[in-house]
Design an enzyme around this catalytic site. Structure first.
Site, short mmCIF file in Angstrom:
data_model
loop_
_atom_site.label_atom_id
_atom_site.label_comp_id
_atom_site.label_asym_id
_atom_site.label_seq_id
_atom_site.Cartn_x
_atom_site.Cartn_y
_atom_site.Cartn_z
N GLY A 1 0.80 -1.22 0.00
CA GLY A 1 0.00 0.00 0.00
C GLY A 1 0.83 1.27 0.00
N GLY A 2 2.03 1.21 -0.54
CA GLY A 2 2.94 2.34 -0.46
C GLY A 2 2.61 3.50 -1.36
N ALA A 3 1.66 3.33 -2.29
CA ALA A 3 1.22 4.45 -3.12
C ALA A 3 0.03 5.17 -2.50
CB ALA A 3 0.85 3.98 -4.53
N GLY A 4 -0.40 4.71 -1.34
CA GLY A 4 -1.49 5.37 -0.62
C GLY A 4 -0.98 6.53 0.21
N PHE A 5 -1.89 7.14 0.93
CA PHE A 5 -1.60 8.35 1.70
C PHE A 5 -0.59 8.08 2.83
CE2 PHE A 5 -3.49 10.94 5.36
CZ PHE A 5 -2.67 12.02 5.13
N ILE A 6 -0.93 7.20 3.74
CA ILE A 6 -0.03 6.90 4.86
C ILE A 6 1.17 6.11 4.36
CG2 ILE A 6 0.19 5.79 7.11
CD1 ILE A 6 -2.85 6.21 7.45
N GLY A 7 0.94 5.19 3.44
CA GLY A 7 2.01 4.37 2.92
C GLY A 7 3.11 5.18 2.28
N THR B 1 -6.62 0.61 12.44
CA THR B 1 -7.38 1.83 12.71
C THR B 1 -8.04 1.78 14.07
OG1 THR B 1 -9.35 3.08 11.99
CG2 THR B 1 -9.32 0.76 11.50
N ASP B 2 -8.33 2.96 14.63
CA ASP B 2 -9.07 3.00 15.89
C ASP B 2 -10.55 2.67 15.70
OD1 ASP B 2 -9.84 5.33 14.59
OD2 ASP B 2 -9.32 6.68 16.23
N GLU B 3 -11.01 2.60 14.45
CA GLU B 3 -12.42 2.31 14.21
C GLU B 3 -12.80 0.90 14.63
OE1 GLU B 3 -14.32 3.83 10.71
OE2 GLU B 3 -12.61 5.11 10.27
N TYR C 1 -16.28 -1.74 6.87
CA TYR C 1 -14.86 -1.41 6.84
C TYR C 1 -14.18 -1.76 8.15
CZ TYR C 1 -10.76 1.47 7.74
OH TYR C 1 -9.53 1.90 8.14
N LYS D 1 -11.26 -4.64 9.12
CA LYS D 1 -9.97 -4.34 9.75
C LYS D 1 -9.84 -5.07 11.09
CE LYS D 1 -7.07 -2.05 8.66
NZ LYS D 1 -5.85 -2.36 7.85
#
Length: 354
Positions: free
Chosen positions: A7-13, A132-134, A157, A161
């Site tokens: 997932g390195g092209a994502g936001f956090i990644g 995630t905290d969700e 979702y 997770k």
């Protein structure tokens, strides 16, 4: 160190990629490049000698086995996931496939690879699962999530997770794989996909569209600047003991309405409307989302105590930096929009996730 990062092209990644390369690591990014995987987020590191990229699906066991065999990583950072709540309500199946089945496939391949290691390489190997905290559900007016909070997911979702978290723990307990888990609060910052709350507000404001806020706007989230999160993850990969779980938060609780107001205030200062009115006049309230959690908040005391990590960027500074970045980088976000409008989740034209 050599890090295989999904997932390195994502936001956090992509933020973690930049952090690890800056620390001297070699990084292999594995990313399927679905709608939220933005290859342009990796442009500034594309020529870095320590950077490699593999377009592949984590559900493809053969491709993952090949990635481990060819790259020979010292550790894995698993960030590949479907993350948009509204999309999960419309179509849960893809969330189960990517977040649950994909994690199981990756765990199996990591386990097979780890079993073939010896000595220091085997002892030093880590599998970090970023969650995630969700998964913890919803809080009342008081209290914070920590590493002992029971799981209580409320959306497809968060349920997917939660399932992947449990799989990671099971592979650690049953097979001895040296695993780590992090549960973070809401991230924000540059390069976040436009359907998320803060970029949605920025780009819709600039386009003159309404700024949709679910329900009464008083749902609370704890906001974490993405570069602070990347530092925490890099630190965990470097020094955390196998089996540990860490909650990572920004200690910056804000209601969704407050977020919208702060974005508008920043835009009023940085790029005022031509008619002289505040962008706040564009705020509208829309029907609440099904199963909308009321409040999230993180107690990050364990990672502070164990590894002296704390967020460095306060919310107001981080938000201003984020707004400026979107104002200056339309070349990044414009290809992700359709006919000048931000592309949203599938429930309706106003969908977004905090």
């Amino acid at each position: 160190m050599r890090t295989l990062l999904t997932g390195g092209a994502g936001f956090i990644g992509s933020a973690l990629v930049r952090e690890l390369l800056a620390r001297g690591d070699e990084v292999l990014v594995v990313d399927k490049l679905t709608y939220a995987g933005v290859e342009a987020s990796l442009d500034e590191v594309a020529l870095h000698p320590g950077f490699r990229f593999l377009k592949a699906d984590i559900c493809d066991a053969s491709a993952m086995a090949g990635a481990f065999h060819d790259f020979q990583p010292d550790r894995v950072a698993h960030l590949a996931a479907e993350t948009h709540v509204d999309r999960s309500i419309d179509g849960p199946a893809v969330f189960i496939q990517t977040n649950v089945v994909g994690t199981q496939v990756l765990l199996d391949q990591a386990l097979a690879y780890w079993r073939g290691l010896t000595g220091a390489a085997r002892d030093g190997f880590r599998f970090l699962h970023v969650s995630t905290d969700e998964v913890f559900g919803s809080l009342g007016a008081e209290g914070r999530f920590d590493e002992t909070t029971p799981y209580d997911p409320r959306s497809p979702y968060s349920a997917s997770k939660a399932a992947s978290d449990h799989l990671v723990r099971a592979w650690g307990q049953t097979f001895g794989l040296p695993v780590l888990i992090s549960n973070c609060s809401n991230n924000y910052g540059p390069r976040q996909f436009p359907e998320k709350l803060i970029p949605t507000l920025i780009l819709r404001a600039l386009s003159g569209e309404s700024l949709p806020i679910y329900g009464d706007g008083l749902n609370v989230r704890d906001w974490l600047f993405v570069e602070d999160h990347a530092r925490a993850l890099a630190l965990m990969l470097q020094v955390a003991e196998p089996g540990r779980t860490y909650c990572v938060g920004g200690n910056a609780e804000r209601t969704n309405l407050q977020i919208a107001e702060r974005v508008c205030e920043a835009l009023d200062h940085l790029q005022p409307r031509s008619d002289g009115f505040s962008y706040q006049t564009q705020i509208v309230f829309v029907e609440d989302r099904p199963g909308h959690d009321r409040r999230y908040a993180i107690d990050a005391g364990r990672i502070a105590q164990d590894h002296a990590w704390r967020p460095r960027i306060d919310f107001d500074t981080g938000l201003r930096h984020t707004v400026i970045w979107y104002l200056e980088h339309s070349d990044w976000w414009r290809p992700l929009t359709k006919d000048g409008m931000v592309r949203m989740g599938t429930r309706d034209s106003l969908s977004f996730r905090e």
